[in-house]
Scaffold this active site. Structure first.
Site, PDB file in Angstrom:
ATOM      1  N   ASN A  79       0.864  -1.174   0.000  1.00 44.27           N
ATOM      2  CA  ASN A  79       0.000   0.000   0.000  1.00 44.27           C
ATOM      3  C   ASN A  79       0.910   1.237   0.000  1.00 44.27           C
ATOM      4  O   ASN A  79       2.133   1.111   0.165  1.00 44.27           O
ATOM      5  CB  ASN A  79      -0.966  -0.028   1.195  1.00 44.27           C
ATOM      6  CG  ASN A  79      -0.273   0.192   2.516  1.00 44.27           C
ATOM      7  OD1 ASN A  79       0.905  -0.108   2.691  1.00 44.27           O
ATOM      8  ND2 ASN A  79      -1.000   0.706   3.483  1.00 44.27           N
ATOM      9  N   CYS A  81       1.830   3.548   2.043  1.00 46.97           N
ATOM     10  CA  CYS A  81       2.717   3.812   3.183  1.00 46.97           C
ATOM     11  C   CYS A  81       3.597   2.621   3.536  1.00 46.97           C
ATOM     12  O   CYS A  81       4.365   2.680   4.487  1.00 46.97           O
ATOM     13  CB  CYS A  81       1.901   4.222   4.404  1.00 46.97           C
ATOM     14  SG  CYS A  81       1.081   5.805   4.178  1.00 46.97           S
ATOM     15  N   GLU A  83       2.946  -0.235   4.942  1.00 49.80           N
ATOM     16  CA  GLU A  83       2.750  -1.109   6.078  1.00 49.80           C
ATOM     17  C   GLU A  83       2.126  -2.437   5.685  1.00 49.80           C
ATOM     18  O   GLU A  83       2.205  -3.394   6.424  1.00 49.80           O
ATOM     19  CB  GLU A  83       1.992  -0.529   7.218  1.00 49.80           C
ATOM     20  CG  GLU A  83       0.917   0.432   7.370  1.00 49.80           C
ATOM     21  CD  GLU A  83       0.630   1.596   6.550  1.00 49.80           C
ATOM     22  OE1 GLU A  83       0.366   2.628   7.157  1.00 49.80           O
ATOM     23  OE2 GLU A  83       0.589   1.520   5.336  1.00 49.80           O
TER      24      GLU A  83
END
Length: 196
Positions: A79, A81, A83
């Site tokens: 994704n 970011c 994570e």
């Protein structure tokens, strides 16, 4: 106004260490595009990260060697970011716990309260898998089949400061590692219990 990541392999990192060349390749057909000095390219990535926090590096070889479901396909992306890294066409319920909520009146970290919160949150996330809406049928299918859950924590910096531990210190990293191990072990045990 976007998060950008660069995926690198162990082969690229070796080229950086040895100051060798690196050839970029087309995504769709793997044809060679352009050749750079690996170390110079790595320096440009590092400078961009220093200026704005992006791009983040993703270590593709390590990501796929640590993959929990390698027989189902490789991990190609994350994704925005970073994570969540898993199979294509999948989704993850992400949650985080505020670490400062587990500091007791004496300033100590309440491990049992934290473990209890991890168990409750994993159970709630598991319930949400079947009640969530997904953007495509394939994502819904994979989410129901693999049931990916993501649990993290927030406010690590404040917790370390409250304990007088420098953020960038061996003691700070060890404390964060301990909390991460407790969270991960408890989450995995809870997931196994739910599965059973």
């Amino acid at each position: 106004n976007s998060n950008n990541s660069v995926r690198v392999t162990d082969e690229f990192m070796r080229a950086v260490v040895l100051d060798g060349d690196w050839t970029t390749r087309a995504v769709l057909d793997d044809r060679p595009i352009e050749t750079f000095r690996a170390r110079k390219l790595f320096r440009a990535i590092a400078e961009a990260a220093h200026l704005c926090g992006d791009p983040g590096l993703q270590f593709d070889t390590t990501i796929n060697s640590w993959h929990t479901s390698p027989n189902s396909g490789r991990i190609n992306a994350s994704n925005p970011c970073s994570e969540y890294m898993y199979l294509d066409d999948s989704a993850c319920n992400l949650a985080s716990l505020n670490l400062m909520k587990y500091v007791d009146e004496d300033g100590e970290f309440d491990v049992e309260a934290f473990r209890h919160a991890v168990r409750i949150t994993i159970l709630a996330q598991e319930i949400l898998v079947d009640n969530a809406k997904y953007p495509t049928e394939k994502i819904a299918e994979n989410s129901h089949k693999y049931r990916p859950l993501g649990l993290g924590f927030a406010n690590l910096g404040a917790l370390l400061m409250s304990r007088g531990l420098p953020y960038d210190s061996d003691a700070g990293r060890a404390f964060a590692g301990g909390i991460t191990a407790i969270m991960c072990g408890t989450a995995y045990a809870t997931s196994a219990e739910i599965s059973r």
